[in-house]
Write a protein that holds these residues in place. Sequence first.
Motif, PDB file in Angstrom:
ATOM      1  N   UNK A   1       0.842  -1.196   0.000  1.00  0.00           N
ATOM      2  CA  UNK A   1       0.000   0.000   0.000  1.00  0.00           C
ATOM      3  C   UNK A   1       0.875   1.242   0.000  1.00  0.00           C
ATOM      4  N   UNK A   2       0.470   2.264  -0.742  1.00  0.00           N
ATOM      5  CA  UNK A   2       1.055   3.602  -0.667  1.00  0.00           C
ATOM      6  C   UNK A   2      -0.083   4.576  -0.397  1.00  0.00           C
ATOM      7  N   UNK A   3       0.057   5.382   0.648  1.00  0.00           N
ATOM      8  CA  UNK A   3      -0.981   6.335   1.036  1.00  0.00           C
ATOM      9  C   UNK A   3      -0.432   7.747   0.956  1.00  0.00           C
ATOM     10  N   UNK A   4      -1.153   8.618   0.281  1.00  0.00           N
ATOM     11  CA  UNK A   4      -0.783  10.032   0.193  1.00  0.00           C
ATOM     12  C   UNK A   4      -1.876  10.859   0.860  1.00  0.00           C
ATOM     13  N   UNK A   5      -1.506  11.591   1.911  1.00  0.00           N
ATOM     14  CA  UNK A   5      -2.391  12.563   2.545  1.00  0.00           C
ATOM     15  C   UNK A   5      -1.993  13.942   2.038  1.00  0.00           C
ATOM     16  N   UNK A   6      -2.939  14.677   1.491  1.00  0.00           N
ATOM     17  CA  UNK A   6      -2.651  15.981   0.919  1.00  0.00           C
ATOM     18  C   UNK A   6      -3.499  17.069   1.534  1.00  0.00           C
TER      19      UNK A   6
ATOM     20  N   UNK B   1     -10.963  28.219  -7.921  1.00  0.00           N
ATOM     21  CA  UNK B   1     -10.884  29.466  -8.680  1.00  0.00           C
ATOM     22  C   UNK B   1      -9.916  30.410  -7.994  1.00  0.00           C
ATOM     23  N   UNK B   2      -9.006  31.003  -8.760  1.00  0.00           N
ATOM     24  CA  UNK B   2      -8.040  31.944  -8.211  1.00  0.00           C
ATOM     25  C   UNK B   2      -8.019  33.227  -8.998  1.00  0.00           C
ATOM     26  N   UNK B   3      -7.711  34.314  -8.322  1.00  0.00           N
ATOM     27  CA  UNK B   3      -7.597  35.620  -8.965  1.00  0.00           C
ATOM     28  C   UNK B   3      -6.155  36.107  -8.853  1.00  0.00           C
ATOM     29  N   UNK B   4      -5.862  37.189  -9.527  1.00  0.00           N
ATOM     30  CA  UNK B   4      -4.497  37.707  -9.533  1.00  0.00           C
ATOM     31  C   UNK B   4      -4.045  38.052  -8.116  1.00  0.00           C
ATOM     32  N   UNK B   5      -2.818  37.620  -7.791  1.00  0.00           N
ATOM     33  CA  UNK B   5      -2.256  37.905  -6.486  1.00  0.00           C
ATOM     34  C   UNK B   5      -2.633  36.921  -5.397  1.00  0.00           C
ATOM     35  N   UNK B   6      -3.513  35.955  -5.699  1.00  0.00           N
ATOM     36  CA  UNK B   6      -3.887  34.967  -4.695  1.00  0.00           C
ATOM     37  C   UNK B   6      -2.704  34.058  -4.388  1.00  0.00           C
ATOM     38  N   UNK B   7      -2.675  33.514  -3.184  1.00  0.00           N
ATOM     39  CA  UNK B   7      -1.639  32.546  -2.818  1.00  0.00           C
ATOM     40  C   UNK B   7      -2.288  31.225  -2.456  1.00  0.00           C
ATOM     41  N   UNK B   8      -1.569  30.147  -2.717  1.00  0.00           N
ATOM     42  CA  UNK B   8      -2.058  28.813  -2.419  1.00  0.00           C
ATOM     43  C   UNK B   8      -0.946  28.024  -1.743  1.00  0.00           C
ATOM     44  N   UNK B   9      -1.303  27.294  -0.695  1.00  0.00           N
ATOM     45  CA  UNK B   9      -0.344  26.455   0.020  1.00  0.00           C
ATOM     46  C   UNK B   9      -0.746  24.996  -0.146  1.00  0.00           C
ATOM     47  N   UNK B  10       0.191  24.173  -0.629  1.00  0.00           N
ATOM     48  CA  UNK B  10      -0.035  22.759  -0.846  1.00  0.00           C
ATOM     49  C   UNK B  10       0.865  21.978   0.112  1.00  0.00           C
ATOM     50  N   UNK B  11       0.314  20.975   0.788  1.00  0.00           N
ATOM     51  CA  UNK B  11       1.080  20.195   1.760  1.00  0.00           C
ATOM     52  C   UNK B  11       0.794  18.713   1.573  1.00  0.00           C
ATOM     53  N   UNK B  12       1.686  17.868   2.094  1.00  0.00           N
ATOM     54  CA  UNK B  12       1.458  16.434   1.960  1.00  0.00           C
ATOM     55  C   UNK B  12       2.264  15.641   2.969  1.00  0.00           C
ATOM     56  N   UNK B  13       1.823  14.406   3.185  1.00  0.00           N
ATOM     57  CA  UNK B  13       2.555  13.425   3.966  1.00  0.00           C
ATOM     58  C   UNK B  13       2.307  12.066   3.318  1.00  0.00           C
ATOM     59  N   UNK B  14       3.362  11.338   2.987  1.00  0.00           N
ATOM     60  CA  UNK B  14       3.222  10.056   2.299  1.00  0.00           C
ATOM     61  C   UNK B  14       3.761   8.928   3.174  1.00  0.00           C
ATOM     62  N   UNK B  15       3.180   7.747   3.002  1.00  0.00           N
ATOM     63  CA  UNK B  15       3.623   6.570   3.736  1.00  0.00           C
ATOM     64  C   UNK B  15       3.441   5.339   2.854  1.00  0.00           C
ATOM     65  N   UNK B  16       4.167   4.291   3.182  1.00  0.00           N
ATOM     66  CA  UNK B  16       4.070   3.073   2.397  1.00  0.00           C
ATOM     67  C   UNK B  16       4.299   1.839   3.242  1.00  0.00           C
ATOM     68  N   UNK B  17       3.711   0.741   2.795  1.00  0.00           N
ATOM     69  CA  UNK B  17       3.903  -0.562   3.430  1.00  0.00           C
ATOM     70  C   UNK B  17       4.565  -1.476   2.410  1.00  0.00           C
ATOM     71  N   UNK B  18       5.828  -1.790   2.636  1.00  0.00           N
ATOM     72  CA  UNK B  18       6.601  -2.617   1.715  1.00  0.00           C
ATOM     73  C   UNK B  18       6.364  -4.087   2.044  1.00  0.00           C
ATOM     74  N   UNK B  19       6.120  -4.882   1.025  1.00  0.00           N
ATOM     75  CA  UNK B  19       5.900  -6.314   1.229  1.00  0.00           C
ATOM     76  C   UNK B  19       7.191  -6.986   1.712  1.00  0.00           C
ATOM     77  N   UNK B  20       7.065  -7.876   2.662  1.00  0.00           N
ATOM     78  CA  UNK B  20       8.145  -8.756   3.113  1.00  0.00           C
ATOM     79  C   UNK B  20       9.252  -8.062   3.901  1.00  0.00           C
TER      80      UNK B  20
END
Length: 205
Positions: free
Chosen positions: A121-126, A165-184
């Motif tokens: 499994x690979x999980x991405x929280x955004x 929807x965004x207008x001129x001069x707007x700011x946006x912040x994007x964040x994330x945390x990822x995790x994975x379960x490797x087999x074996x």
Amino acid sequence: MFQRNRKFIRGLVTAASLGLLSLSVGTPSASAAASTTQVACSDYTNSKVWQTSAQWSRVSERVCLEWTAASADGSRLVRGRWQFRVDWPTDCSLSVGLPPAGGISCPAGRAVKNPSMTFKNVIIDGGWRAGSGPTSTGRCSSRNWYTSRMQQSTYVRTCNGPWMRGSRGSSFTISMSAQGDVADDGDGQKLLGNWIRQSWTFPSR
């Protein structure tokens, strides 16, 4: 492609269904997006070398902002993008991003280990936030995902957020945390690191 508090957005991506699902919150709809967009991304960061007794790979993550061309009123559509990467660097060096990632040595016995990785499994929280407003969050996942340098050198799982929807001069912040379960490997679910985030000011032209 994100689930947001269940009552708003429901979505799940598996290894058998790799098409990206763009979900809308209110207006505008994803179908309103122009066919040509631009994307800005942070550096890949939180790099880790994961290994089992027989396999090894490097994993890392990054956040992006995607936007369309300006409409007649000067506004654009904007959305977050979250990426989980698997690759096999020849020198095992780790990329430096936000925050910086420290060095790590090549896995022991790399010469006899297969440059591949099977993920249960690979999980991405955004997260995505417009200006100083509240942060919305979502999740997507991939299951039973096999990667191998013998087939290709880099694999990337991408999750897209809802169009805003965004207008001129707007700011946006994007964040994330990822995790994975490797087999074996016997370790269960593992986080790459702390949440990463980056802000972009909306294009002015």
